[in-house]
Every structure is written in structure tokens, then in C-alpha cells.
Design an enzyme around this catalytic site. Structure first.
Site, PDB file in Angstrom:
ATOM      1  N   SER A 444       5.854  -5.148   2.477  1.00 33.25           N
ATOM      2  CA  SER A 444       6.588  -4.383   1.461  1.00 33.25           C
ATOM      3  C   SER A 444       7.896  -5.091   1.103  1.00 33.25           C
ATOM      4  O   SER A 444       7.870  -6.254   0.686  1.00 33.25           O
ATOM      5  CB  SER A 444       6.836  -2.960   1.972  1.00 33.25           C
ATOM      6  OG  SER A 444       7.378  -2.136   0.952  1.00 33.25           O
ATOM      7  N   ASP A 496      -2.912  -0.035  -4.105  1.00 30.72           N
ATOM      8  CA  ASP A 496      -1.519  -0.009  -3.682  1.00 30.72           C
ATOM      9  C   ASP A 496      -0.584  -0.157  -4.879  1.00 30.72           C
ATOM     10  O   ASP A 496      -0.673  -1.106  -5.657  1.00 30.72           O
ATOM     11  CB  ASP A 496      -1.289  -1.149  -2.684  1.00 30.72           C
ATOM     12  CG  ASP A 496       0.104  -1.126  -2.075  1.00 30.72           C
ATOM     13  OD1 ASP A 496       0.937  -0.306  -2.492  1.00 30.72           O
ATOM     14  OD2 ASP A 496       0.348  -1.945  -1.168  1.00 30.72           O
TER      15      ASP A 496
END
Length: 667
Positions: A444, A496
Site C-alpha cells: 500500500s 483492489d
């Protein structure tokens, strides 16, 4: 849509948002009215007591008052069900009904106060009657307080200014000569409001220079994105629901992919297999950088027992190689996640501020590499780093002219770089294992920082490699994206949202939401009900039409709210130099879900791996897993499944099979 204008100001609620709250209040009011009527009919003879006359009057007036309120609520719910999101014409009487409903709160509050006063007096009636009347008074005040809270929630601090955009006469201020000046002032006020909101939300964050810059940057981003439309929160929810069904409908209508009758190139598949195996290995380090919270989350029953011994003692004096701060439980979880020993770690730091991320440096003897793992988003400080989305030039030595990168992540990578080089951490690591190669990993936010860190380290360590797990899309310029393919591999799971998230993609999403709700011919409450059912249980995405057919466009009673006007007011980003298109780093491995294994289940999903082009992530996909696919534990589970399935099929003749290679691919 648009937000209702009451008392000369706009509110963050539309005239079709009152169906569900209205039905809920109506249900409570009807039950309450039936209970009071039953109480009065069955117990009125017991009110012939000392102090009973005021209570009798209280019940009678309350019955009448509740009947009037119920009628008003029926009218509000009925009107709120009319029209569509962009066709508020059938709901034009809503403002008057709300004025009537709000006016009824005055006698209700007064009567509740009188009831409380009479109950507090010397009443010598039956206790059941008295207690029942006390309950009615309490319920009255609960409803009044909940209404006040609702008004506070839907209050728009900019309502006084934005209401001028929708005057009753139907003329739009944006068509006037002063529109540009007005819009500039509105955006300035919006930036100030957003900055105040962010400061209140992050009141526990420090007030250093980096934090103040992050506040201003985030406020400007939010005001830029939200100030040029008249969307209320329920409009966004309805638009996302429609977009998800539209995406599924388009996918179902596409022709099946042609079956490949020949095997893909062996070198390409072997490279995919090797990189996938490396991702599977290095994801453990990216997860370990999160410390004990992720470990406990992944092991809720046994995690605390396994790392409990490390929470109460500090081992930083045992070895000179380990530095950093705030270890304790973190270090126990790191050892459990990576399987390494204490002496294998060179540096572990959980220092966390705006633009300053936690990281660890370890010696990975299995892969013969020095691993630098940067932590992803875990705090408000990290969120402010994420949202500092302007661009700045990446100060690295490479043959690329356009070197723009995400400002907040670039600052975070620079912090880690200074710690690694200036504090001698990498020198210390390579003095122990000089023949090892350097690998930088992260998930991330940590993936974005790791990718930029790899750029910064490449001049001193030309063989550096980076594995970025679920990195943010708005990270690198196009030229840096192409340049990074030689030493960075990104891994993306399913739908995602983060690898598809950038300022440009959010602007595109906003326009798609405006377009789909402008062409929807169903009322909002039906869209939301159908959407909830679809997200939970699935169904036919074509069962809820999203396009106006034939003469349906004539139903738009206010052309101002038609698609063209909506999109015209959704102006492009005011500063393309500040928010240019940015892209993912390196080559991209995409783990795609096979079939439909359930709407929200992440435990039975099956995935296949493939090399993907960056353009496949140029649009945000809506779905129930768009957030869960970003979770590191879900990504680790998917990697476990893919690698084990591929290893089991190493001898299968089916296309896409390969031999799992634990070694790093040749440079």
C-alpha cells in the site's frame, strides 16, 4: 440531487433522501400513537385522581398532535418517493412539507416540557399510568434530540454560498459574468472548511511544519474534488450501485475470450513463475512491517500467546545491530511473520509521523538479500501522507526528463533514504553480508514509498529490486513508470481500489457517477434497495435499467440537472500541473478472481496470475471486494493459494503452468 434549499441555504440532503428515515420515524410514531390511544382508552378511568386532570389533557392533546405529525410524515414519505435523482420536479412541494413538519416540533417540545412538569408535580394516580406517561415524555424528548442531531449532520457550512447556484427563479449564477470570481471564492471557502474539518479529525496529530503542509494539501484536494458538483452522499451511494451493475452487465455482454490453443512463451511464463514466487516470499516482510496489529488480526486466537513474551521486555541491548524505537510486541510479531532470528535484523523502527514511515532492515539468508520493508498506512499521520497528492520532481539520477511523483510518498521515501544512508544502516548490513543484493518491499503506502526508494538507491546499488504490493496508482509519471520496469514488480489483487486510485481516476469516477444517475429512470430509494440486495446476494445486473429509453428524456423537468449541465459543472482539475496523470510502478502481476465464489467471501476465492498492462488499472472498478482485496492478509492468502496451485500443476500441460523458482530472476 440537488441538495435541498431550506431557510435560504443548501443542506447536505436531497428531497428524495427522506424515504427511509421517514418510514422509520413513521413506524415509531404509529406504534407510539397506538400505545397512547390504548393507554387512554383502558386507563382513562384511573385518571380521576389528584393531579390526574393535567395528565388526561396531556394524553388527549398528544394523541391529536401525533395524528397530525403522522399525516405530515406520510405526505413527506410519499412525496420523497416521487421522481428520480435528477428529476426533482415531482418533489417541489417537499420544502413546504418540511417547514410544516419542523413547525410541529414547537408544540411537541412545549407539550413534552409541560408533560415533564406535570409528572414532576404531586400526582397520586396509579403508578402504571404515571410510568406510562413518563415513558411518553421520554420518547418525545428522544425524538426531538435525534432530530437536532440529524440537522447538525446534514448541515453544510458552505450552504449559504452554494444555495445561490440554485435560485428559485431557475437562473444559474454560473451563467453570469461574475461566475468565475464567485466560483473562486467558493473554492477558497471550501478549502478553509475542509482544513478545519481535517484538523478536528486529526486533533491528536502533532502540529509541526510537515503536518501543517499536509493539512493544507489534503484540504485543497478535497475542496477541488467536491466543490464543483451538487452531489449529496446518497447520490454517490446510488451512483456507485448503478456503476457496479453497469460494469457487471457490460462484462456479461462481452464475447468470451478466445481459447488459446498453444502454450505461451516458456520464458515469459518462467519469468512470471519466478516473480510470483518472489512476491510470495517477500510479502512476508511487507506484512511484518505492520507489526503486532496485523499479526494479531491474522492470528486472533494464538497470536497474543506467541508474542506475549516479547511485549514486556526490551532486547535492544542484546545485539548492537538492532536499533530503532518502540519495538516490544512489534518485534515478536516480526520474528513470527518472517521466521527469521533476532540477529538477522539490522534495524527496526516504528517511528511514525507525517511523511515519516516505520521500516525494517533484515538479512534474508534464504534469498541472499538485504531486505528493506516499509510499512503501509496504519495511522492518521499515514493517511495525511497518502492525501498529499500534489506532484513534485523526484530527485534521482536517471535518463528521464519527466520525473514527477506523488509528493507525500516522495517525502516519505526521502525520509527512509536519509535514515538508510546517513545513519549508515545499509553500510552496516552490507558489512555483514557484502555479497547479498538489495531488495525493497512494501504494501500500500509502503509499496509506493518502496518504489520511490528503489529509484533513490539505484545509483549506489544498481542491482536493487523492488516488490510493491498493492501500490497506489497515482505514484509515477509515465516516463518513470516505463523506466521502472527494469527493477520493480507490482502485485495487484482482484478489484483492489488502491492500485486504481489517483486524482485523475477519481475525477473520471465522479463524471461516471454524474452520467449514470442523470440517465437513471428509477427513484433513489429503489436503486439503494436493489443495490443492497445485489451486493449481498447477486442477481441479474440488467434487472434495473440505468438508461432513459425513447422519450424518457422528456421526463427531466429541470434541464439544469440533465447530464450535459451536470458534466459541464464538473469542471476538469483546475491545476493539471499539480495533479497530472500518474501511474503504477514497474511491471504488474495481476491476480484475477476465477468465476464467482460468493459476493463477499474472501476465503473460497480462486485466483489466476498474469502479467497485466498499466492501462488495465486506468479506471476504478466497483464491487464488494474493492476494499477487502487491498487487505494484506487477503493478499497473502491469495498468494498462498496461487503459488500452491501452480506448484501442484507443475507437470500439467494446461496453458499457464510453470515451475516455481525460488531464485531471483536474472537482471
Amino acid at each position: 440531487m440537488p441538495g435541498m434549499v431550506l431557510f435560504g441555504r443548501r443542506w447536505a440532503i436531497a428531497s428524495d433522501d427522506l424515504v427511509f428515515p421517514g418510514l422509520f420515524e413513521l413506524f415509531l410514531r404509529v406504534l407510539w400513537w397506538i400505545g397512547i390511544v390504548t393507554l387512554y382508552v383502558r386507563r382513562r378511568g384511573e385518571l380521576d385522581c389528584t393531579g390526574g386532570a393535567p395528565l388526561r389533557s396531556y394524553l388527549i392533546v398528544l394523541i391529536v398532535l401525533l395524528a397530525i405529525i403522522i399525516c405530515a410524515m406520510v405526505a413527506i414519505v410519499g412525496v420523497s418517493m416521487r421522481g428520480t435523482i435528477c428529476n426533482p420536479g415531482p418533489r417541489k412541494s417537499m420544502a413546504k412539507l418540511l417547514y410544516v413538519r419542523l413547525a410541529l416540533f414547537v408544540p411537541e417540545m412545549a407539550w413534552a416540557s409541560l408533560g415533564a412538569t406535570w409528572i414532576a408535580g404531586s400526582v397520586q394516580c396509579d403508578r402504571i399510568v404515571v410510568n406510562s406517561i413518563i415513558a411518553t415524555v421520554v420518547v418525545s424528548w428522544m425524538i426531538i434530540i435525534s432530530t437536532v442531531v440529524t440537522i447538525v449532520i446534514v448541515f453544510d457550512p458552505l450552504g449559504g454560498k452554494t444555495a445561490a447556484l440554485y435560485p428559485a427563479a431557475g437562473t444559474n449564477l454560473l451563467d453570469s459574468h461574475e461566475s468565475s470570481q464567485f466560483l473562486t471564492g467558493l473554492k477558497t471557502a471550501a478549502t478553509s472548511v475542509w482544513e478545519t474539518r481535517i484538523k478536528l479529525l486529526c486533533c491528536c496529530v502533532g502540529k509541526d511544519d510537515h503536518t501543517r503542509v499536509a493539512f493544507s494539501s489534503t484540504a485543497e484536494l478535497f475542496s477541488t474534488f467536491f466543490s464543483d458538483t451538487d452531489l449529496v452522499p446518497s447520490d454517490i451511494a446510488a451512483g456507485l450501485t448503478l456503476l457496479h451493475q453497469q460494469q457487471d452487465s457490460l462484462r456479461n455482454s462481452q464475447e468470451p475470450k478466445e481459447v488459446i490453443s498453444h502454450s505461451p512463451g516458456s520464458s515469459q511464463e518462467a519469468d512470471l513463475g519466478a516473480e510470483l514466487a518472489n512476491c510470495h516470499h517477500y510479502m512476508q516482510f511487507a506484512a511484518a512491517a505492520y507489526g503486532w496489529p496485523l499479526y494479531i488480526y491474522r492470528n486472533p486466537f494464538t497470536g497474543l500467546c506467541k508474542i506475549g513474551g516479547d511485549c514486556c521486555r526490551s532486547r535492544t541491548t542484546d545485539y548492537d545491530l538492532v536499533g530503532g524505537d518502540q519495538l516490544h510486541c512489534h518485534f515478536g510479531s516480526i520474528l513470527q511473520t518472517t521466521g527469521l532470528q533476532y540477529r538477522d535484523f539490522v534495524h527496526v523502527s516504528f517511528h511514525d509521523k507525517v511523511y515519516e514511515l516505520p521500516f525494517l532492515v533484515a538479512l534474508d539468508h534464504r534469498k541472499e538479500s538485504v531486505v528493506v520493508a516499509v510499512r503501509g498506512t496504519m495511522s492518521l499521520q499515514d493517511i495525511l501522507t497518502d492525501l498529499s497528492a500534489e506532484c513534485e520532481t523526484l530527485d534521482v539520477e536517471c535518463d528521464v526528463e519527466d520525473r514527477l511523483a506523488h509528493k507525500g510518498i516522495c517525502q516519505a521515501a526521502s525520509y527512509v533514504y536519509r535514515r538508510l544512508i546517513n545513519d549508515g544502516i545499509l553500510s552496516q548490513a552490507f558489512s555483514v553480508a557484502p555479497e547479498y543484493r538489495l531488495v525493497v518491499v512494501g504494501h500500500s503506502l509502503g509499496a509506493g514509498a518502496a518504489a520511490l526508494l528503489a529509484f533513490m538507491l539505484r545509483s549506489a546499488y544498481p542491482h536493487v529490486r523492488c516488490y510493491a504490493f498493492s501500490p497506489p496508482r497515482g505514484l509515477l509519471s509515465k516516463a518513470l513508470h516505463e523506466y521502472s520496469k527494469d527493477f520493480i514488480v507490482s502485485l495487484v489483487l482482484g478489484k483492489d481500489v488502491i492500485p486504481r486510485l489517483s486524482v485523475a481516476n477519481m475525477e473520471d469516477l465522479k463524471k461516471r457517477i454524474l452520467r449514470v444517475i442523470a440517465h437513471c429512470n428509477k427513484p433513489k430509494y429503489k436503486i439503494l434497495l436493489r443495490g443492497c440486495w445485489y451486493e449481498l446476494f447477486g442477481g441479474d445486473p440488467d434487472s434495473l435499467p440505468t438508461e432513459l429509453d425513447g422519450d424518457g428524456h422528456a421526463d427531466l423537468t429541470q434541464p439544469l440537472l440533465g447530464e450535459q449541465s451536470l458534466l459541464a459543472r464538473s469542471s476538469p482539475l483546475p491545476s493539471p500541473t499539480k495533479y497530472p496523470p500518474l501511474y503504477l510502478p514497474g511491471r504488474i502481476i495481476h491476480l484475477e478472481e476465477e468465476g464467482t465464489s460468493g459476493r463477499c467471501s474472501c476465503y473460497t476465492s480462486q485466483y489466476t496470475a498474469k502479467w497485466a498492462s498499466e492501462s488495465e488499472f486506468s479506471r476504478i472498478l466497483i464491487g464488494p471486494k474493492m476494499l477487502t482485496d487491498h487487505m494484506p492478509d487477503i493478499l497473502m492468502r491469495a498468494l498462498d493459494t496461487v503459488v500452491s496451485d501452480r506448484a501442484a500443476c507443475v507437470s500439467c500441460p494446461a496453458p499457464g503452468s510453470f515451475s516455481v523458482d525460488d531464485g531471483l530472476p536474472p537482471l
